[in-house]
Design an enzyme around this catalytic site. Structure first.
Site, mmCIF file in Angstrom:
data_model
loop_
_atom_site.group_PDB
_atom_site.id
_atom_site.type_symbol
_atom_site.label_atom_id
_atom_site.label_comp_id
_atom_site.label_asym_id
_atom_site.label_seq_id
_atom_site.Cartn_x
_atom_site.Cartn_y
_atom_site.Cartn_z
ATOM 1 N N HIS A 49 44.113 19.609 86.449
ATOM 2 C CA HIS A 49 43.338 18.379 86.318
ATOM 3 C C HIS A 49 42.402 18.154 87.502
ATOM 4 C CE1 HIS A 49 42.298 14.968 84.067
ATOM 5 N NE2 HIS A 49 43.501 14.600 83.645
ATOM 6 N N ASP A 58 38.475 18.416 83.309
ATOM 7 C CA ASP A 58 38.633 17.080 82.732
ATOM 8 C C ASP A 58 39.257 17.176 81.343
ATOM 9 O OD1 ASP A 58 37.434 15.939 84.963
ATOM 10 O OD2 ASP A 58 35.420 16.094 84.086
#
Length: 438
Positions: free
Chosen positions: A409, A413
């Site tokens: 992450h 995204d």
């Protein structure tokens, strides 16, 4: 006799030390030239250390799980002739004759002299067993001279514990690879039974077993811990209708049976990833979190998570973008075989840019795969299940499969992860797109 010390050899590529993962000999054993003495591990590659000379083992230079520096003493042998330890001298014929004369001069028990009662009590069961045992012929080797038996470290260790010489065991695996069941067959042919522990179905069991985390298991533990500690994972799951893909795969295998490599699902997934990362290059990347740099790769070096007897390994299909379905299938099989046999090289186990993981028919409905650090994405394949699906208002049976993909992450995204998985899904659900260049 003289002393010959075998030191840990330099196996290249700047390796300063290795981990000792298995001994195949013990003090007192007699070894022959080229006999495997030990297995050591560096990164995820297991290397067999053979003996350069024949002799008798007098001492071992370490315990399983210990780190052995290159150049350190690995094992010490007693050999005939000149050793390699300063001060040792070869045994001359005169010295050998003196030793033999001295041994012959030692008092020997007379055959007519009765042994003490305590010794007789100990020897009687052995004598009875020998009388009852049928005469055995000397075993004959099952392979040509110079051909080394192929077996995993676990099989070699069990054979050593049971006193079995693998040279005499027939291997039923690929390329004559010796399996655990082959040891059982060999024991049965010799009138022996492997030791087992009998237990009642409902008997109370209080035993415990401490299993050292060494070798490949230690490497896996360190790798997984590093991945989870450094990478904030998130997993995206999407179902995929692979009915048409499976029909195509079956037809291609029937058409080219015996002429080309058999196609599994993996070559199709690999091709879909190759095409999808062209639109999502951030998925085919490695993240140096210490330097704060993401390196996107034009080449797709595809890691293939492979379960082996010692544990999970990830051989790498280099430049997957250059392979068609059949060459991809051939290469995946070759890499998996090398990993399972412990013969995969360092080059074959490093440099991946994105990884596929699959448990095949045991793949479950959903998984949360751990990213292969320092990569930023991993594509997980779940098992194919025939399920009822509504199509144009009608309930029809379709072959459905879930894709469970994890992402870093910090780099990826959620929106882009979803789009990437949807791109793979579209290619698999319409397999003709796999062969159409944009």
């Amino acid at each position: 006799m003289a002393t010959y010390i075998i030191k840990m050899p330099d196996i290249g590529e700047g390796i300063a030390q290795v981990e000792l993962v298995a001994w195949h000999v013990k003090p007192g054993d007699t070894v022959t030239e080229d006999q495997v003495l030990a297995d050591v591990m560096t990164d995820k590659a297991t290397v067999e250390i053979p003996s350069p000379v024949a002799g008798k083992v007098t001492s071992l230079g370490g315990e399983v799980g210990q780190q052995i520096p290159v150049g350190a003493e690995l094992i010490r042998l007693e050999v005939e002739g000149a050793g390699n330890v300063k001060g040792d001298a070869p045994v001359t014929p005169h010295a050998a004759q003196q030793a033999a004369t001295k041994a012959a001069a030692q008092p020997q028990p007379s055959a007519a002299q009765p042994a003490p009662a305590a010794e007789r009590r100990q020897e009687e069961p052995v004598a009875l067993a020998r009388e009852a045992a049928p005469p055995r012929r000397a075993p004959e080797p099952t392979r040509a001279p110079g051909d080394k038996p192929i077996a995993s470290p676990a099989v070699r260790r069990r054979a050593w514990e049971l006193g079995i010489e693998l040279q005499y065991v027939h291997g039923s695996g690929p390329a004559g690879r010796i399996r655990q069941e082959d040891l059982d067959v060999y024991l049965a042919s010799r009138g022996q039974v492997a030791p087992t522990r009998a237990s009642a179905a409902y008997a109370q069991r209080d035993e415990e077993e401490a299993i050292p985390v060494i070798g490949l298991r230690r490497k896996i533990a360190q790798k997984m811990q590093e991945s989870k500690r450094r990478i904030p994972h998130f997993t995206y799951v999407e179902e995929c209708d692979v009915t048409e893909l499976e029909a195509l795969r079956v037809k291609l295998n029937e058409r080219h049976a015996g002429q080309r490599a058999k196609l599994t699902l993996l070559p199709f997934i690999a091709r879909a990833i190759v095409l999808a990362v062209r639109d999502f290059p951030q998925m085919n990347a490695r993240y140096d979190d210490e330097g704060g740099v993401v390196t996107r790769s034009g080449a797709v070096h595809l890691g293939i998570a492979t379960q082996t007897e010692p544990g999970l390994m990830v051989p790498v299909l280099q430049h997957a973008e250059t392979h068609d379905l059949w060459s991809c299938a051939t290469e995946i099989t070759r890499l998996a075989d090398a990993a399972r046999s412990g013969k995969a090289s360092r080059e074959q186990l490093g440099g991946s840019t994105i990884t596929i993981t699959s448990l095949g028919p045991l793949g479950g409905i959903v998984t949360t795969p751990v990213i292969n650090h320092p990569e930023v994405a991993i594509v997980g394949i779940n098992r194919i299940v025939e399920r009822p699906v509504i199509r144009q208002g009608a309930v029809v049976a379709r072959q459905m499969m879930n894709l469970s993909c994890s992402f870093d992450h910090r780099v990826v995204d959620g929106l882009h992860a979803a789009q990437f998985v949807q791109a793979i899904r579209a290619l698999l659900e319409t397999p003709a797109l796999l062969f159409v260049e944009p």
